[in-house]
Design a protein around this motif. Sequence first.
Motif, PDB file in Angstrom:
ATOM      1  N   SER A   8       0.604  -1.005   0.134  1.00 25.39           N
ATOM      2  CA  SER A   8       0.001  -0.111   0.163  1.00 25.39           C
ATOM      3  C   SER A   8       1.234   1.407  -0.374  1.00 25.39           C
ATOM      4  CB  SER A   8      -1.117  -0.062   1.570  1.00 25.39           C
ATOM      5  OG  SER A   8      -1.631   0.924   1.517  1.00 25.39           O
ATOM      6  N   ASP A  13      -2.366   0.259   6.475  1.00 25.16           N
ATOM      7  CA  ASP A  13      -2.276  -0.684   6.080  1.00 25.16           C
ATOM      8  C   ASP A  13      -0.991  -1.755   5.698  1.00 25.16           C
ATOM      9  OD1 ASP A  13      -5.460  -0.606   5.437  1.00 25.16           O
ATOM     10  OD2 ASP A  13      -4.724   0.829   3.155  1.00 25.16           O
ATOM     11  N   SER A  17       0.064  -5.425   6.284  1.00 25.24           N
ATOM     12  CA  SER A  17       0.667  -6.030   5.917  1.00 25.24           C
ATOM     13  C   SER A  17       1.723  -6.707   5.617  1.00 25.24           C
ATOM     14  CB  SER A  17       0.759  -5.908   3.759  1.00 25.24           C
ATOM     15  OG  SER A  17       1.676  -4.857   4.401  1.00 25.24           O
ATOM     16  N   LEU A  84      -0.718  -7.144  -3.123  1.00 19.61           N
ATOM     17  CA  LEU A  84      -1.817  -5.956  -2.768  1.00 19.61           C
ATOM     18  C   LEU A  84      -3.183  -5.227  -3.233  1.00 19.61           C
ATOM     19  CD1 LEU A  84      -0.760  -6.731   1.128  1.00 19.61           C
ATOM     20  CD2 LEU A  84      -1.373  -8.131   0.160  1.00 19.61           C
ATOM     21  N   VAL A 101      -4.009  -9.781  -3.643  1.00 15.15           N
ATOM     22  CA  VAL A 101      -5.838 -10.020  -2.967  1.00 15.15           C
ATOM     23  C   VAL A 101      -6.400 -10.428  -3.102  1.00 15.15           C
ATOM     24  CG1 VAL A 101      -5.086  -8.167  -2.377  1.00 15.15           C
ATOM     25  CG2 VAL A 101      -6.459  -9.464  -0.546  1.00 15.15           C
ATOM     26  N   ASP A 104     -13.042  -8.250  -1.077  1.00 15.17           N
ATOM     27  CA  ASP A 104     -14.190  -8.818   0.552  1.00 15.17           C
ATOM     28  C   ASP A 104     -15.049  -9.061  -0.180  1.00 15.17           C
ATOM     29  OD1 ASP A 104     -13.949  -9.082   3.326  1.00 15.17           O
ATOM     30  OD2 ASP A 104     -14.755  -7.197   2.861  1.00 15.17           O
ATOM     31  N   HIS A 109     -11.526  -8.794   8.936  1.00 17.32           N
ATOM     32  CA  HIS A 109     -10.649  -8.009   9.458  1.00 17.32           C
ATOM     33  C   HIS A 109      -9.258  -7.825   7.682  1.00 17.32           C
ATOM     34  CE1 HIS A 109      -7.274  -6.079  11.104  1.00 17.32           C
ATOM     35  NE2 HIS A 109      -7.671  -5.803  11.748  1.00 17.32           N
ATOM     36  N   ARG A 110      -8.704  -7.022   7.178  1.00 14.32           N
ATOM     37  CA  ARG A 110      -7.556  -6.793   6.043  1.00 14.32           C
ATOM     38  C   ARG A 110      -6.537  -7.796   6.428  1.00 14.32           C
ATOM     39  NH1 ARG A 110     -11.394  -5.658   4.129  1.00 14.32           N
ATOM     40  NH2 ARG A 110     -12.245  -3.667   2.548  1.00 14.32           N
ATOM     41  N   LEU A 113      -8.309 -11.347   5.560  1.00 15.86           N
ATOM     42  CA  LEU A 113      -8.002 -10.931   3.840  1.00 15.86           C
ATOM     43  C   LEU A 113      -6.320 -11.060   3.122  1.00 15.86           C
ATOM     44  CD1 LEU A 113     -10.639 -10.781   1.799  1.00 15.86           C
ATOM     45  CD2 LEU A 113      -9.877  -8.314   1.716  1.00 15.86           C
ATOM     46  N   ASN A 114      -6.061 -10.585   3.589  1.00 16.65           N
ATOM     47  CA  ASN A 114      -4.804 -10.680   3.323  1.00 16.65           C
ATOM     48  C   ASN A 114      -4.060 -12.083   3.123  1.00 16.65           C
ATOM     49  OD1 ASN A 114      -4.398  -8.374   2.409  1.00 16.65           O
ATOM     50  ND2 ASN A 114      -3.315  -7.474   4.623  1.00 16.65           N
ATOM     51  N   HIS A 259     -13.453  -4.731   9.732  1.00 16.60           N
ATOM     52  CA  HIS A 259     -12.368  -4.302   8.505  1.00 16.60           C
ATOM     53  C   HIS A 259     -10.443  -4.536   9.355  1.00 16.60           C
ATOM     54  CE1 HIS A 259     -15.081  -4.259   4.959  1.00 16.60           C
ATOM     55  NE2 HIS A 259     -15.107  -5.263   5.306  1.00 16.60           N
ATOM     56  N   TYR A 260     -10.775  -3.106  10.339  1.00 15.18           N
ATOM     57  CA  TYR A 260      -9.401  -2.315  10.893  1.00 15.18           C
ATOM     58  C   TYR A 260      -9.800  -2.288  12.188  1.00 15.18           C
ATOM     59  CZ  TYR A 260      -9.156  -0.720   5.542  1.00 15.18           C
ATOM     60  OH  TYR A 260      -8.713  -1.201   4.335  1.00 15.18           O
TER      61      TYR A 260
END
Length: 325
Positions: A8, A13, A17, A84, A101, A104, A109-110, A113-114, A259-260
């Motif tokens: 990112s 972000d 990652s 990503l 990636v 979603d 959550h990211r 997802l990653n 998500h975050y």
Amino acid sequence: MSILFITSTRIGDAIISTGILAWLHEQYPEDGITIACGGPASKVFGEVPNLEALHIIKKQPNHGHWWKLWRAMAPRKWRVVVDLRRSAMPWLLLAGKRYSVPKDRTGRHRVELNASMFGLPSLDPKIWTAPEHRETAEKLLAGAKNPIALAVGANWAGKTWPADRFAELADRIRQMKAFLPGAKIVLVGGPDEREAGATLLEKQDGGRVIDAFGLDILSTYELLRKCRLMVANDSAMMHLAAASGIPTIGLFGPTKDQHYRPWGENGFVVRTPDSAETLMDRLHSDNAAVSTLMDGIEVDHVLAKIGELEARGLYKAEADGSAPR
């Protein structure tokens, strides 16, 4: 061979990652790693093991930044390319393995997802630092007892809890038995966020506030590791604190905590009574509402969460009042 990791522009972000990088290094411990990311995010990766190069992606018209990246990376074959940003890059380069990636569709959550790119449930963020970063943190906190970190800024005004409430929170935290005696408030964030912390800085009262605005990311991480608690807006500083493992309370309004939220067993959320969708609908109907999107969180709401964590024994003070390690 080598690994190409495309991530990112945003620091938060990028922090999320880093678990992928740790996993890749574990799988391929001898391989060099090239990281392509935005300029702000590059500050997270300076001490990544086997780092060969940092390629800064600067957005250009007509997707020129992607062509520049392709020209720089095309001359070699990569063992693994991880993307990503869901670009076409993994399929435009010679590579043994390619990962991108997914979009979603589940509300994960990211971090989750990653990790799903590799068929894994999650990959905890990991920050690498050097001795000089630890030394910087130790100097700033020299003699400080019970340091409490606050991150009063964010990358968007709509995510920012009012500064006067942060100031009231700081005063009331100092009155809590868990943080006596002499709790220090540590203010972290970018240099442009110092103005947001002005209310707190004006109430130093004999140096009870440590101004760490503008400290580099890796030294800030080491600083946070020595704190007993972090309260933060949804921001890069929140994710950095969560990665450090300290109890971290994230304040959420117009962004989705599912998500975050601060990742990990010591990550917690206080959010507005209204959902993120409701707040964004309000903003779309009235642009001036941006300054009120976080008003639904009262100081007592945050103190209640802090009390809850205290009851669970998450930050019991040591005999000398220093942060537990």
